[in-house]
Motif scaffolding. Structure first.
Motif, PDB file in Angstrom:
ATOM      1  N   SER A 218     -10.097  72.292  49.432  1.00 32.66           N
ATOM      2  CA  SER A 218     -10.427  72.694  48.056  1.00 32.66           C
ATOM      3  C   SER A 218     -11.055  71.504  47.342  1.00 32.66           C
ATOM      4  O   SER A 218     -10.523  70.983  46.365  1.00 32.66           O
ATOM      5  N   GLY A 219     -12.196  71.067  47.870  1.00 33.64           N
ATOM      6  CA  GLY A 219     -12.869  69.890  47.336  1.00 33.64           C
ATOM      7  C   GLY A 219     -13.747  70.208  46.144  1.00 33.64           C
ATOM      8  O   GLY A 219     -13.722  71.305  45.590  1.00 33.64           O
ATOM      9  N   ARG A 220     -14.563  69.238  45.766  1.00 34.95           N
ATOM     10  CA  ARG A 220     -15.403  69.371  44.579  1.00 34.95           C
ATOM     11  C   ARG A 220     -16.726  70.043  44.899  1.00 34.95           C
ATOM     12  O   ARG A 220     -17.457  70.435  44.001  1.00 34.95           O
ATOM     13  N   GLY A 221     -17.077  70.147  46.187  1.00 37.01           N
ATOM     14  CA  GLY A 221     -18.317  70.823  46.548  1.00 37.01           C
ATOM     15  C   GLY A 221     -18.811  70.386  47.911  1.00 37.01           C
ATOM     16  O   GLY A 221     -18.916  69.191  48.179  1.00 37.01           O
ATOM     17  N   GLY A 222     -19.126  71.351  48.778  1.00 38.44           N
ATOM     18  CA  GLY A 222     -19.645  71.016  50.099  1.00 38.44           C
ATOM     19  C   GLY A 222     -18.689  70.134  50.868  1.00 38.44           C
ATOM     20  O   GLY A 222     -17.479  70.358  50.894  1.00 38.44           O
ATOM     21  N   PHE A 223     -19.220  69.085  51.503  1.00 38.67           N
ATOM     22  CA  PHE A 223     -18.384  68.104  52.183  1.00 38.67           C
ATOM     23  C   PHE A 223     -17.851  67.093  51.180  1.00 38.67           C
ATOM     24  O   PHE A 223     -18.593  66.575  50.345  1.00 38.67           O
ATOM     25  N   ASP A 224     -16.567  66.814  51.271  1.00 40.02           N
ATOM     26  CA  ASP A 224     -15.922  65.764  50.490  1.00 40.02           C
ATOM     27  C   ASP A 224     -15.240  64.797  51.431  1.00 40.02           C
ATOM     28  O   ASP A 224     -15.012  65.099  52.610  1.00 40.02           O
ATOM     29  N   LEU A 225     -14.860  63.637  50.888  1.00 37.11           N
ATOM     30  CA  LEU A 225     -14.184  62.615  51.680  1.00 37.11           C
ATOM     31  C   LEU A 225     -12.683  62.675  51.439  1.00 37.11           C
ATOM     32  O   LEU A 225     -12.230  62.907  50.313  1.00 37.11           O
ATOM     33  N   TYR A 226     -11.935  62.435  52.508  1.00 34.88           N
ATOM     34  CA  TYR A 226     -10.472  62.501  52.461  1.00 34.88           C
ATOM     35  C   TYR A 226      -9.885  61.290  53.178  1.00 34.88           C
ATOM     36  O   TYR A 226     -10.533  60.671  54.024  1.00 34.88           O
ATOM     37  N   GLY A 227      -8.650  60.990  52.846  1.00 33.66           N
ATOM     38  CA  GLY A 227      -7.908  59.953  53.540  1.00 33.66           C
ATOM     39  C   GLY A 227      -6.501  60.440  53.838  1.00 33.66           C
ATOM     40  O   GLY A 227      -5.930  61.225  53.084  1.00 33.66           O
ATOM     41  N   VAL A 228      -5.960  59.982  54.952  1.00 35.18           N
ATOM     42  CA  VAL A 228      -4.587  60.331  55.314  1.00 35.18           C
ATOM     43  C   VAL A 228      -3.899  59.059  55.797  1.00 35.18           C
ATOM     44  O   VAL A 228      -4.440  58.323  56.624  1.00 35.18           O
ATOM     45  N   MET A 229      -2.725  58.778  55.244  1.00 31.14           N
ATOM     46  CA  MET A 229      -1.997  57.573  55.621  1.00 31.14           C
ATOM     47  C   MET A 229      -1.374  57.743  57.003  1.00 31.14           C
ATOM     48  O   MET A 229      -0.897  58.828  57.356  1.00 31.14           O
ATOM     49  N   ILE A 230      -1.392  56.673  57.778  1.00 34.41           N
ATOM     50  CA  ILE A 230      -0.819  56.686  59.126  1.00 34.41           C
ATOM     51  C   ILE A 230       0.536  55.982  59.073  1.00 34.41           C
ATOM     52  O   ILE A 230       0.630  54.816  58.689  1.00 34.41           O
ATOM     53  N   ARG A 231       1.561  56.714  59.451  1.00 38.80           N
ATOM     54  CA  ARG A 231       2.916  56.158  59.414  1.00 38.80           C
ATOM     55  C   ARG A 231       3.110  55.152  60.555  1.00 38.80           C
ATOM     56  O   ARG A 231       2.315  55.075  61.488  1.00 38.80           O
ATOM     57  N   GLU A 232       4.206  54.400  60.479  1.00 40.67           N
ATOM     58  CA  GLU A 232       4.480  53.377  61.487  1.00 40.67           C
ATOM     59  C   GLU A 232       4.622  53.965  62.880  1.00 40.67           C
ATOM     60  O   GLU A 232       4.312  53.303  63.882  1.00 40.67           O
ATOM     61  N   ASP A 233       5.081  55.213  62.978  1.00 40.91           N
ATOM     62  CA  ASP A 233       5.220  55.838  64.292  1.00 40.91           C
ATOM     63  C   ASP A 233       3.919  56.474  64.785  1.00 40.91           C
ATOM     64  O   ASP A 233       3.900  57.121  65.840  1.00 40.91           O
ATOM     65  N   GLY A 234       2.844  56.318  64.015  1.00 42.99           N
ATOM     66  CA  GLY A 234       1.551  56.853  64.404  1.00 42.99           C
ATOM     67  C   GLY A 234       1.265  58.245  63.897  1.00 42.99           C
ATOM     68  O   GLY A 234       0.144  58.741  64.054  1.00 42.99           O
ATOM     69  N   SER A 235       2.237  58.916  63.290  1.00 43.48           N
ATOM     70  CA  SER A 235       2.017  60.255  62.748  1.00 43.48           C
ATOM     71  C   SER A 235       1.263  60.160  61.428  1.00 43.48           C
ATOM     72  O   SER A 235       1.165  59.086  60.816  1.00 43.48           O
ATOM     73  N   PHE A 236       0.751  61.293  60.985  1.00 40.23           N
ATOM     74  CA  PHE A 236      -0.059  61.329  59.771  1.00 40.23           C
ATOM     75  C   PHE A 236       0.751  61.829  58.582  1.00 40.23           C
ATOM     76  O   PHE A 236       1.587  62.719  58.719  1.00 40.23           O
ATOM     77  N   GLY A 237       0.446  61.264  57.417  1.00 39.12           N
ATOM     78  CA  GLY A 237       1.049  61.718  56.183  1.00 39.12           C
ATOM     79  C   GLY A 237       0.265  62.872  55.589  1.00 39.12           C
ATOM     80  O   GLY A 237      -0.403  63.639  56.298  1.00 39.12           O
TER      81      GLY A 237
END
Length: 288
Positions: free
Chosen positions: A111-130
């Motif tokens: 549900s971005g602002r239009g078309g392609f948007d940029l995102y980030g996801v934090m990587i936990r110490e065990d390698g999983s994603f937030g």
């Protein structure tokens, strides 16, 4: 097989004098695991060298282009699998921060602002994603934002944006870090941004030199520019990086900065349509 995006929709060198030697080409990346009969695009390697994430249109994902990962075991990439936060849209352009704390990417499925948007996801110490977080409004707009690349020191974000006010199609923009976010983005100057599409790239150190994709006439090529953006960029000396070919998405290996990975269509070795190749990172001269 699903109809792939064109390289333009998907993603869309040598600095010295003529006669410089071509870059060392190390061959295809992960034959049969990373590079397959499907189309593979931009790849990023974690700073510890144990995980690679790339975009692919292979079956088995959530839909369209998806982000996939493989892990290093016994010296080989193994166990390819789609990431859990892929959507029915397209997830492309993955990029690990150099401290290993974040994975950045572009998507048109949220549900971005239009078309392609940029995102980030934090990587936990065990390698999983937030939790996946959208970039702030200083970066994401109603236009398309693609190809995020944070400088090794974490202080500047490079990305591509199309829309009003560009030199033509996609241009390269930068945004400086502000706390855990980024300040308002500004375009890089001409002649670096041109009437062609400058479709993102990566930093060659912290001095400002870049390696990037330029798309013109339906073909894409990887170019390099030094710290002086007023100087002309030059194509990388790579055998299949030709003006009538399809080469792009250069990303420096965060675990081994002397090497980088590009997407392209070489005659050999070849796994599918668009494959991933490893080569030596070009040298940078004249940067402070």
């Amino acid at each position: 097989m699903r109809t792939p995006l064109s390289l333009l929709a998907l993603s869309l060198s040598l600095l010295s004098a003529p006669g410089a030697m071509a870059l060392s080409e190390f061959g295809i990346e992960g034959m049969g695991v990373v590079s397959t009969k499907a189309n593979e695009a931009q790849a990023t390697i974690a700073p510890d060298g144990k995980r690679i994430i790339w975009a692919s249109d292979r079956p088995g994902g959530a839909g369209g282009w998806d982000l996939w990962q493989a892990t290093l075991r016994d010296g080989r990439w193994q166990d390819p699998a789609p990431l859990a936060f892929n959507t029915a849209g397209d997830e492309v352009d993955p990029f690990f921060s150099h401290d290993g704390a974040w994975l950045y990417f572009a998507s048109n499925g949220g549900s971005g602002r239009g078309g392609f948007d940029l995102y980030g996801v934090m990587i936990r110490e065990d390698g999983s994603f937030g939790t996946v977080l959208a970039m702030p409004v200083t970066v994401n707009t109603a236009a398309d934002e693609r190809r995020p690349a944070v400088r090794a020191d974490g202080q500047v974000l490079l990305f591509a944006r199309n829309g009003k006010g560009t030199q033509g199609g996609f241009d390269l923009f930068v945004a400086t870090a502000q706390g855990r976010g980024f300040n308002a983005a500004t375009p890089l100057p001409a002649p670096l941004n041109s009437a062609a599409d400058e479709l993102g790239g990566d930093w060659l150190g912290n001095g400002g030199a870049l390696v990037f994709t330029r798309v013109a006439g339906g073909h894409s090529q990887v170019w390099q520019v030094g710290c002086d953006y007023g100087a002309a960029a030059v194509p990388l000396g790579l055998s299949f990086n030709t003006a009538d070919g399809q080469t792009g998405a250069p990303v420096v290996d965060a675990s081994k900065p002397s090497e980088m990975v590009v997407a392209g269509q070489a005659k050999s070795p070849k796994a599918g349509g668009l494959d991933l190749y490893r080569l030596r990172t070009p040298a940078v001269a004249g940067c402070r």
